[in-house]
Design a protein around this motif. Structure first.
Motif, PDB file in Angstrom:
ATOM      1  N   GLU A   1       0.861  -1.184   0.000  1.00 10.51           N
ATOM      2  CA  GLU A   1       0.000   0.000   0.000  1.00 10.51           C
ATOM      3  C   GLU A   1       0.896   1.233   0.000  1.00 10.51           C
ATOM      4  OE1 GLU A   1      -2.900   0.017   3.188  1.00 10.51           O
ATOM      5  OE2 GLU A   1      -2.759   2.201   3.367  1.00 10.51           O
ATOM      6  N   ALA A   2       0.444   2.294  -0.654  1.00 12.20           N
ATOM      7  CA  ALA A   2       1.192   3.557  -0.589  1.00 12.20           C
ATOM      8  C   ALA A   2       0.230   4.696  -0.320  1.00 12.20           C
ATOM      9  CB  ALA A   2       1.944   3.782  -1.885  1.00 12.20           C
TER      10      ALA A   2
ATOM     11  N   ASP B   1      -3.172  12.982  -9.888  1.00 13.60           N
ATOM     12  CA  ASP B   1      -1.949  12.414  -9.288  1.00 13.60           C
ATOM     13  C   ASP B   1      -2.175  10.947  -8.921  1.00 13.60           C
ATOM     14  OD1 ASP B   1      -0.714  14.838  -9.460  1.00 13.60           O
ATOM     15  OD2 ASP B   1      -0.782  15.297  -7.311  1.00 13.60           O
ATOM     16  N   ALA B   2      -3.365  10.679  -8.372  1.00 12.87           N
ATOM     17  CA  ALA B   2      -3.670   9.309  -7.940  1.00 12.87           C
ATOM     18  C   ALA B   2      -3.637   8.343  -9.123  1.00 12.87           C
ATOM     19  CB  ALA B   2      -5.040   9.272  -7.252  1.00 12.87           C
TER      20      ALA B   2
ATOM     21  N   ALA C   1      -3.825   4.719  -0.198  1.00 11.20           N
ATOM     22  CA  ALA C   1      -4.353   5.474   0.945  1.00 11.20           C
ATOM     23  C   ALA C   1      -4.331   6.959   0.591  1.00 11.20           C
ATOM     24  CB  ALA C   1      -3.499   5.212   2.184  1.00 11.20           C
ATOM     25  N   PRO C   2      -5.484   7.515   0.240  1.00  9.91           N
ATOM     26  CA  PRO C   2      -5.514   8.921  -0.142  1.00  9.91           C
ATOM     27  C   PRO C   2      -5.762   9.856   1.049  1.00  9.91           C
ATOM     28  CG  PRO C   2      -7.650   7.934  -0.577  1.00  9.91           C
ATOM     29  CD  PRO C   2      -6.814   6.867   0.090  1.00  9.91           C
TER      30      PRO C   2
ATOM     31  N   ASP D   1      -7.942   1.895 -10.311  1.00  8.50           N
ATOM     32  CA  ASP D   1      -8.399   0.517 -10.243  1.00  8.50           C
ATOM     33  C   ASP D   1      -7.759  -0.238  -9.077  1.00  8.50           C
ATOM     34  OD1 ASP D   1      -9.807  -1.664 -11.005  1.00  8.50           O
ATOM     35  OD2 ASP D   1      -8.340  -2.332 -12.496  1.00  8.50           O
ATOM     36  N   VAL D   2      -7.778   0.357  -7.886  1.00  4.41           N
ATOM     37  CA  VAL D   2      -7.252  -0.338  -6.700  1.00  4.41           C
ATOM     38  C   VAL D   2      -8.181  -0.070  -5.518  1.00  4.41           C
ATOM     39  CG1 VAL D   2      -4.763  -0.383  -7.206  1.00  4.41           C
ATOM     40  CG2 VAL D   2      -5.769   1.647  -6.150  1.00  4.41           C
ATOM     41  N   PRO D   3      -8.211  -0.984  -4.557  1.00  5.63           N
ATOM     42  CA  PRO D   3      -8.996  -0.711  -3.348  1.00  5.63           C
ATOM     43  C   PRO D   3      -8.416   0.494  -2.597  1.00  5.63           C
ATOM     44  CG  PRO D   3      -8.408  -3.037  -3.502  1.00  5.63           C
ATOM     45  CD  PRO D   3      -7.613  -2.319  -4.543  1.00  5.63           C
ATOM     46  N   LEU D   4      -9.298   1.270  -1.959  1.00 10.04           N
ATOM     47  CA  LEU D   4      -8.864   2.465  -1.224  1.00 10.04           C
ATOM     48  C   LEU D   4      -8.901   2.221   0.281  1.00 10.04           C
ATOM     49  CD1 LEU D   4     -10.735   5.287  -3.195  1.00 10.04           C
ATOM     50  CD2 LEU D   4      -8.432   4.351  -3.583  1.00 10.04           C
ATOM     51  N   VAL D   5      -7.917   2.796   0.962  1.00 13.94           N
ATOM     52  CA  VAL D   5      -7.781   2.634   2.412  1.00 13.94           C
ATOM     53  C   VAL D   5      -7.929   3.994   3.080  1.00 13.94           C
ATOM     54  CG1 VAL D   5      -6.257   1.830   4.255  1.00 13.94           C
ATOM     55  CG2 VAL D   5      -6.139   0.765   1.981  1.00 13.94           C
TER      56      VAL D   5
END
Ligand code: G3H
Ligand code: ZN
Length: 286
Positions: free
Chosen positions: A133-134, A163-164, A177-178, A207-211
């Motif tokens: 995760e980043a 940016d994301a 992780a935004p 296209d990724v799960p968000l934390v």
């Protein structure tokens, strides 16, 4: 047979619920969190920051989580939370963590990408489905009680949608992780409201799960909206620390002659269980 963490996250995305991620500094917290999860029968992630990991011990933490997982055949996973450089991420993955967060938000954007890519490449080379995760955008650094919103946190440090997209594509991370109005820690006058629209927009294009980090102090309504908008994992730490400390203080004050740790610490375990149970019910729509 339990599934992989990746599969539980996928399932959470499909069901529009969020997996609870809870930090621990000691065995009492693990007991409290696990008691709550087992009662509700939902998957959980246990997180260790570099500081928490230093206190418990990497191998000790891995042994504990694996022992519980295997004994009960239960979906409990271990995450290296906020690890700040490649060596720390590598050490955690080598020790047997299921996932790691490379926290390079203090670096310039392009350097964040380079470091994150290096961690992703290493994780893939292990061939054992560990997740990286980043983070993008700043939300403060500490899980503690805050007098005010941390310096440097505001609209301008929230994650920009463009940016994301670029970051996810370049780094090939598993989870993002935004910064969406969330802050690490609990602000005494109340945490800011989340930018639900920003979560929606990021989710639409990445296209990724968000934390969602910095879960302590966020209102129930904001949590519900954030999950609906596309959050699949939520981190809670400060609320656990506060529950632990308050229960311990009360017990010691009420029982000045008690010296058995297992008696002194039981109310702290129970207090953590209560906090975590409430959060898990909300996150899992129970
Ligand atoms: O990674 C840890 C979390 O983001 C915890 O944040 O202390 O505000 O709950 P919190
Ligand atoms: Zn965090």
């Amino acid at each position: 047979m339990i599934k992989s963490l990746r599969e539980y996250i996928k399932e959470a995305e499909e069901k529009k619920v969020a997996i609870g991620h809870f930090n621990i500094s000691n065995l009492e917290a693990l007991h409290g969190i696990y008691n709550a999860a087992k009662k509700l029968n939902v998957p959980i992630i246990i997180g260790l920051s570099e500081g928490e990991e230093g206190f418990i011990g990497k191998e000790e933490a891995v042994a504990l989580i694996h022992a519980v997982r295997e004994r009960d055949n239960y979906p409990i996973f271990l995450n290296a939370d906020h690890h700040y450089n490649f060596e720390k991420v590598k050490e955690a993955l080598d020790a047997g963590y299921d996932s790691a967060i490379v926290d390079a938000v203090q670096l310039p954007f392009e350097e964040n990408i380079i470091l994150t890519k290096k961690c992703v490449k290493y994780a893939k080379s292990l061939n054992k489905d560990v997740l990286i995760e980043a983070e993008l955008g700043f939300i403060g650094t500490s899980s503690k009680l805050l007098d005010k919103i941390p310096d440097g946190v505001g609209e301008e440090t929230m994650t920009k949608v463009e940016d994301a997209v670029y970051f996810v594509k370049e780094t090939e991370i598993d989870l993002l992780a935004p910064s969406v109005g969330n802050v690490h820690g609990m602000v005494k006058g109340g945490n800011p409201k989340l930018d639900i629209n920003r979560i929606k927009k990021i989710k639409q294009v990445c296209d990724v799960p968000l934390v969602l980090h910095g879960g302590s102090g966020i209102s129930d309504d904001d949590f519900r909206e954030a999950i609906k908008a596309g959050i699949s994992i939520i981190h809670i730490n400060t609320e656990i620390r506060v529950a632990y400390k308050e229960a311990l203080e009360k017990y010691l004050k009420d029982n000045p002659n008690e010296v058995a740790p297992y008696k002194i610490l039981q109310p702290a375990v129970d207090a953590i269980e209560k906090v975590v149970e409430a959060r898990l019910k909300l996150f899992n729509n129970l």
